[in-house]
Design an enzyme around this catalytic site. Structure first.
Site, PDB file in Angstrom:
ATOM      1  N   ARG A 101     -34.233 -39.369 -48.970  1.00 31.08           N
ATOM      2  CA  ARG A 101     -34.975 -38.494 -48.025  1.00 31.08           C
ATOM      3  C   ARG A 101     -34.246 -38.808 -46.647  1.00 31.08           C
ATOM      4  O   ARG A 101     -33.987 -39.589 -46.313  1.00 31.08           O
ATOM      5  CB  ARG A 101     -36.391 -38.730 -47.821  1.00 31.08           C
ATOM      6  CG  ARG A 101     -36.857 -37.694 -46.870  1.00 31.08           C
ATOM      7  CD  ARG A 101     -38.437 -37.940 -46.910  1.00 31.08           C
ATOM      8  NE  ARG A 101     -39.022 -38.805 -46.170  1.00 31.08           N
ATOM      9  CZ  ARG A 101     -40.094 -39.059 -45.735  1.00 31.08           C
ATOM     10  NH1 ARG A 101     -41.141 -38.362 -46.218  1.00 31.08           N
ATOM     11  NH2 ARG A 101     -40.457 -40.330 -44.797  1.00 31.08           N
ATOM     12  N   CYS A 143     -34.889 -36.812 -42.793  1.00 30.59           N
ATOM     13  CA  CYS A 143     -35.781 -36.000 -41.933  1.00 30.59           C
ATOM     14  C   CYS A 143     -35.146 -35.867 -40.494  1.00 30.59           C
ATOM     15  O   CYS A 143     -34.939 -36.767 -39.903  1.00 30.59           O
ATOM     16  CB  CYS A 143     -37.123 -36.630 -41.998  1.00 30.59           C
ATOM     17  SG  CYS A 143     -38.311 -35.811 -41.108  1.00 30.59           S
TER      18      CYS A 143
END
Length: 114
Positions: free
Chosen positions: A91, A93
């Site tokens: 991930r 972000c």
């Protein structure tokens, strides 16, 4: 005039599926509830696109998350962790200046067909 662009929620790329950015929208409108409500709906939208492609969260290999402020990170992260509770994907972000239609949260993903 429709302000939404031409949009494909997912595109097959061999054994990979690119899932377009999902925001907290239903029926052409952002949901109520600020970052929490939009996160919940964006994740629900992602799950719906995965399901339509015959995939599930265990097939997701990468998620890119865009927030309009990192002040929303803990709210987002709590709900994200509930959806990707086992073997979470890679991930990224980042905080961005703004998102389409005034959204506070957007996420896109890559999934792999097994």
């Amino acid at each position: 005039m429709n302000s939404l662009p031409l949009y494909r929620p997912a595109v097959d790329a061999g054994d990979l599926v690119a899932i377009a950015g999902q925001i907290g929208m239903v029926d052409g409108r952002l949901v109520d509830g600020g970052a929490a409500g939009q996160t919940e709906q964006a994740l629900a939208n992602l799950l719906s696109v995965l399901d339509a492609a015959g995939l599930n969260t265990s097939d997701v290999v990468k998620v890119n998350v865009y927030l309009t402020t990192m002040e929303h990170f803990s709210i987002f992260n709590e709900q994200y962790n509930a959806v990707f509770s086992t073997e979470p994907p890679a991930r990224t972000c980042v905080a961005v200046h703004e998102l389409p239609l005034g959204a506070l949260v957007e996420l896109e993903a890559w999934a792999r067909r097994r």
